[in-house]
Design a protein around this motif. Structure first.
Motif, PDB file in Angstrom:
ATOM      1  N   GLY A 173     -28.820  31.679  13.151  1.00  0.00           N
ATOM      2  CA  GLY A 173     -30.276  31.542  13.139  1.00  0.00           C
ATOM      3  C   GLY A 173     -30.745  30.098  13.087  1.00  0.00           C
ATOM      4  N   MET A 174     -29.878  29.156  13.474  1.00  0.00           N
ATOM      5  CA  MET A 174     -30.305  27.746  13.465  1.00  0.00           C
ATOM      6  C   MET A 174     -31.098  27.445  14.730  1.00  0.00           C
ATOM      7  N   LYS A 175     -32.013  26.478  14.617  1.00  0.00           N
ATOM      8  CA  LYS A 175     -32.714  25.988  15.814  1.00  0.00           C
ATOM      9  C   LYS A 175     -31.900  24.831  16.352  1.00  0.00           C
ATOM     10  N   ILE A 176     -31.701  24.835  17.661  1.00  0.00           N
ATOM     11  CA  ILE A 176     -30.795  23.828  18.212  1.00  0.00           C
ATOM     12  C   ILE A 176     -31.533  22.815  19.072  1.00  0.00           C
ATOM     13  N   ILE A 177     -31.284  21.547  18.773  1.00  0.00           N
ATOM     14  CA  ILE A 177     -31.697  20.489  19.697  1.00  0.00           C
ATOM     15  C   ILE A 177     -30.424  19.720  20.050  1.00  0.00           C
ATOM     16  N   PHE A 178     -30.434  19.062  21.182  1.00  0.00           N
ATOM     17  CA  PHE A 178     -29.220  18.328  21.554  1.00  0.00           C
ATOM     18  C   PHE A 178     -29.567  17.110  22.390  1.00  0.00           C
ATOM     19  N   SER A 179     -28.645  16.148  22.357  1.00  0.00           N
ATOM     20  CA  SER A 179     -28.795  14.994  23.248  1.00  0.00           C
ATOM     21  C   SER A 179     -27.530  14.903  24.092  1.00  0.00           C
ATOM     22  N   ASP A 180     -27.725  14.557  25.329  1.00  0.00           N
ATOM     23  CA  ASP A 180     -26.604  14.469  26.274  1.00  0.00           C
ATOM     24  C   ASP A 180     -27.113  13.742  27.506  1.00  0.00           C
ATOM     25  N   PRO A 181     -26.246  12.968  28.181  1.00  0.00           N
ATOM     26  CA  PRO A 181     -26.719  12.292  29.398  1.00  0.00           C
ATOM     27  C   PRO A 181     -27.058  13.271  30.527  1.00  0.00           C
ATOM     28  N   PRO A 183     -28.336  17.186  32.079  1.00  0.00           N
ATOM     29  CA  PRO A 183     -29.126  18.374  31.694  1.00  0.00           C
ATOM     30  C   PRO A 183     -28.208  19.576  31.456  1.00  0.00           C
ATOM     31  N   HIS A 184     -28.611  20.494  30.566  1.00  0.00           N
ATOM     32  CA  HIS A 184     -27.830  21.719  30.312  1.00  0.00           C
ATOM     33  C   HIS A 184     -28.807  22.882  30.217  1.00  0.00           C
ATOM     34  N   LYS A 185     -29.331  23.249  31.373  1.00  0.00           N
ATOM     35  CA  LYS A 185     -30.373  24.290  31.422  1.00  0.00           C
ATOM     36  C   LYS A 185     -29.872  25.595  30.809  1.00  0.00           C
ATOM     37  N   GLU A 186     -28.580  25.921  31.074  1.00  0.00           N
ATOM     38  CA  GLU A 186     -28.062  27.218  30.597  1.00  0.00           C
ATOM     39  C   GLU A 186     -28.066  27.263  29.068  1.00  0.00           C
ATOM     40  N   ILE A 187     -27.804  26.132  28.430  1.00  0.00           N
ATOM     41  CA  ILE A 187     -27.807  26.093  26.952  1.00  0.00           C
ATOM     42  C   ILE A 187     -29.249  26.234  26.465  1.00  0.00           C
ATOM     43  N   GLU A 188     -30.174  25.587  27.172  1.00  0.00           N
ATOM     44  CA  GLU A 188     -31.581  25.675  26.784  1.00  0.00           C
ATOM     45  C   GLU A 188     -32.044  27.133  26.891  1.00  0.00           C
ATOM     46  N   GLU A 189     -31.656  27.777  27.985  1.00  0.00           N
ATOM     47  CA  GLU A 189     -32.122  29.152  28.204  1.00  0.00           C
ATOM     48  C   GLU A 189     -31.452  30.129  27.250  1.00  0.00           C
ATOM     49  N   LYS A 190     -30.144  30.019  27.113  1.00  0.00           N
ATOM     50  CA  LYS A 190     -29.386  30.989  26.302  1.00  0.00           C
ATOM     51  C   LYS A 190     -29.732  30.919  24.833  1.00  0.00           C
ATOM     52  N   PHE A 191     -29.888  29.690  24.320  1.00  0.00           N
ATOM     53  CA  PHE A 191     -30.020  29.531  22.875  1.00  0.00           C
ATOM     54  C   PHE A 191     -31.375  28.965  22.457  1.00  0.00           C
ATOM     55  N   GLY A 192     -32.310  28.901  23.380  1.00  0.00           N
ATOM     56  CA  GLY A 192     -33.626  28.337  23.067  1.00  0.00           C
ATOM     57  C   GLY A 192     -33.505  26.902  22.590  1.00  0.00           C
ATOM     58  N   ALA A 193     -32.482  26.191  23.080  1.00  0.00           N
ATOM     59  CA  ALA A 193     -32.241  24.820  22.624  1.00  0.00           C
ATOM     60  C   ALA A 193     -33.117  23.843  23.399  1.00  0.00           C
ATOM     61  N   ASN A 194     -33.449  22.728  22.756  1.00  0.00           N
ATOM     62  CA  ASN A 194     -34.228  21.685  23.443  1.00  0.00           C
ATOM     63  C   ASN A 194     -33.412  20.423  23.575  1.00  0.00           C
ATOM     64  N   GLN A 195     -33.434  19.848  24.770  1.00  0.00           N
ATOM     65  CA  GLN A 195     -32.757  18.558  24.965  1.00  0.00           C
ATOM     66  C   GLN A 195     -33.737  17.451  24.585  1.00  0.00           C
ATOM     67  N   VAL A 196     -33.275  16.526  23.745  1.00  0.00           N
ATOM     68  CA  VAL A 196     -34.152  15.441  23.266  1.00  0.00           C
ATOM     69  C   VAL A 196     -33.381  14.121  23.333  1.00  0.00           C
ATOM     70  N   SER A 197     -34.078  13.035  23.050  1.00  0.00           N
ATOM     71  CA  SER A 197     -33.381  11.743  23.008  1.00  0.00           C
ATOM     72  C   SER A 197     -32.577  11.683  21.700  1.00  0.00           C
ATOM     73  N   ILE A 198     -31.583  10.812  21.663  1.00  0.00           N
ATOM     74  CA  ILE A 198     -30.782  10.665  20.441  1.00  0.00           C
ATOM     75  C   ILE A 198     -31.687  10.242  19.272  1.00  0.00           C
ATOM     76  N   GLU A 199     -32.683   9.395  19.574  1.00  0.00           N
ATOM     77  CA  GLU A 199     -33.578   8.922  18.492  1.00  0.00           C
ATOM     78  C   GLU A 199     -34.331  10.117  17.895  1.00  0.00           C
ATOM     79  N   ASP A 200     -34.886  10.971  18.748  1.00  0.00           N
ATOM     80  CA  ASP A 200     -35.627  12.136  18.245  1.00  0.00           C
ATOM     81  C   ASP A 200     -34.689  13.087  17.512  1.00  0.00           C
ATOM     82  N   LEU A 201     -33.497  13.246  18.053  1.00  0.00           N
ATOM     83  CA  LEU A 201     -32.539  14.161  17.417  1.00  0.00           C
ATOM     84  C   LEU A 201     -32.249  13.711  15.979  1.00  0.00           C
ATOM     85  N   LEU A 202     -31.998  12.407  15.812  1.00  0.00           N
ATOM     86  CA  LEU A 202     -31.667  11.910  14.470  1.00  0.00           C
ATOM     87  C   LEU A 202     -32.843  12.106  13.516  1.00  0.00           C
ATOM     88  N   GLU A 203     -34.047  11.888  14.012  1.00  0.00           N
ATOM     89  CA  GLU A 203     -35.233  12.010  13.142  1.00  0.00           C
ATOM     90  C   GLU A 203     -35.542  13.455  12.771  1.00  0.00           C
TER      91      GLU A 203
END
Ligand code: DGY
Length: 329
Positions: A173-181, A183-203
């Motif tokens: 039940g965790m909310k997932i955000i990720f940073s990566d050079p 895109p990973h659309k399948e991860i976003e769709e499957k797990f409701g994950a959001n791709q963000v910048s490393i700075e936003d991820l850390l904050e």
């Protein structure tokens, strides 16, 4: 074939019975000791005659080693990571380098969740307190930790292992955000994950989990600035490579409450000496680089490394090659 005509392969460490069976009758093996942080003297002396090197991640395959091994046709590293190998130097010499991706994804993802949970629920401190006589009563405020459900997990690096963690974390039940050079659309769709910048991820993250390879770019990626930008309540999980985190900055962060805790499967240096200050910190769980340490996983890594090695000896393309450019020469 007369066994003395078989190619000589140096295996840096003794491995359990059966793990090198694929190499039987295909080469002559000279095998190093069980626990070693460098190539033994006996193996080093034989480098001039070696056609294959089967290495573990503790062996530095650098210019010094390569310059002693003019007949080397293949370096097969029994690990997915290969920062111990000077890949450029190997490529320059026309030597393909093999690694073992895929087979350790689940094992490493399981261990990541294990230490993430241990840090979230303060198992290290609770276990110590119980053993050392500080379990006085059932206390409503004793050893309170963090819930996973609803917490934000920031995954740095969405490769195979990062994706396997996303799958597990979604189950908690965790909310997932990720940073990566990439895109990973399948991860976003499957797990409701959001791709963000490393700075936003850390904050934004309650848990930050590192899954990038160690390169010049990722070395000390988590430095003082990065740690200060995290939430004071956040936990840092590292099962990738130690030097991605600047150790002195991490000690400061844990001592001065810039973050709430860390769970480390990898450290810098490795092994971490017994008197290292990180061991003094109750909010830091440390295990000795055991991400892939299950019988099944390690055996499959060993076999994959054998397959790479044999291909290299026979002049065939390695099934898992980290420097495919070597074939374009
Ligand atoms: C690897 O294969 O790179 C891992 O770190 C071993 O556990």
């Amino acid at each position: 074939m007369d066994p003395s005509n078989l190619p000589l392969v140096l295996v840096s460490h003794t491995l359990p019975d059966g793990w090198l069976d694929l190499l039987e009758n295909r080469c002559r093996l000279l095998i190093g000791p069980k626990d070693a942080n460098e190539l033994s003297d006996e193996l080093f002396t034989e480098l001039p005659n070696a056609e294959g090197l089967y290495s573990l991640l503790t062996i530095k395959v650098d210019e010094n080693l390569l310059s002693q091994a003019p007949r080397l046709k293949v370096v097969s590293n029994m690990a997915v990571g290969f920062d111990n190998v000077d890949v450029e130097a190997c490529t320059k010499r026309g030597i393909p380098v093999g690694n073992t991706p895929g087979v350790l994804t689940d094992g490493t993802a399981d261990l990541t969740m294990a230490i993430l949970l241990a840090a979230a629920r303060r198992l290290f401190e609770a276990n110590l307190d119980a053993r050392e006589g500080r379990w006085i009563t059932w206390s409503p405020t004793g050893w309170l930790g963090k819930d996973l459900r609803g917490a934000i997990l920031g995954i740095v690096g969405m490769g195979k292992i990062g994706s396997a963690i996303a799958k597990r974390a979604a189950g908690f039940g965790m909310k997932i955000i990720f940073s990566d050079p990439n895109p990973h659309k399948e991860i976003e769709e499957k797990f409701g994950a959001n791709q963000v910048s490393i700075e936003d991820l850390l904050e934004e993250s309650d848990f930050v989990s590192l899954h990038v390879p160690l390169t010049k770019q990722t070395h000390h990626m988590i430095d003082e600035g990065a740690l200060k930008s995290m939430k004071p309540s956040a936990l840092l999980i590292n099962t990738s490579r130690g030097p991605i985190v600047e150790t002195d900055a991490l000690i400061n962060a844990l001592e001065n409450d810039w973050i709430a805790g860390a769970a480390l499967d990898v450290t810098d240096p490795e092994p971490l000496p017994a008197d290292h200050p990180l061991y003094q910190l109750p909010n830091c769980l440390i295990v000795p680089h055991i991400g892939s340490a299950t019988w099944n996983t390690r055996r499959r890594m060993a076999e994959r490394a054998c397959e790479n090695l044999l291909a290299g000896l026979e002049g065939k393309r390695l099934p898992f090659c980290v420097n495919p450019e070597v074939y374009e020469r």
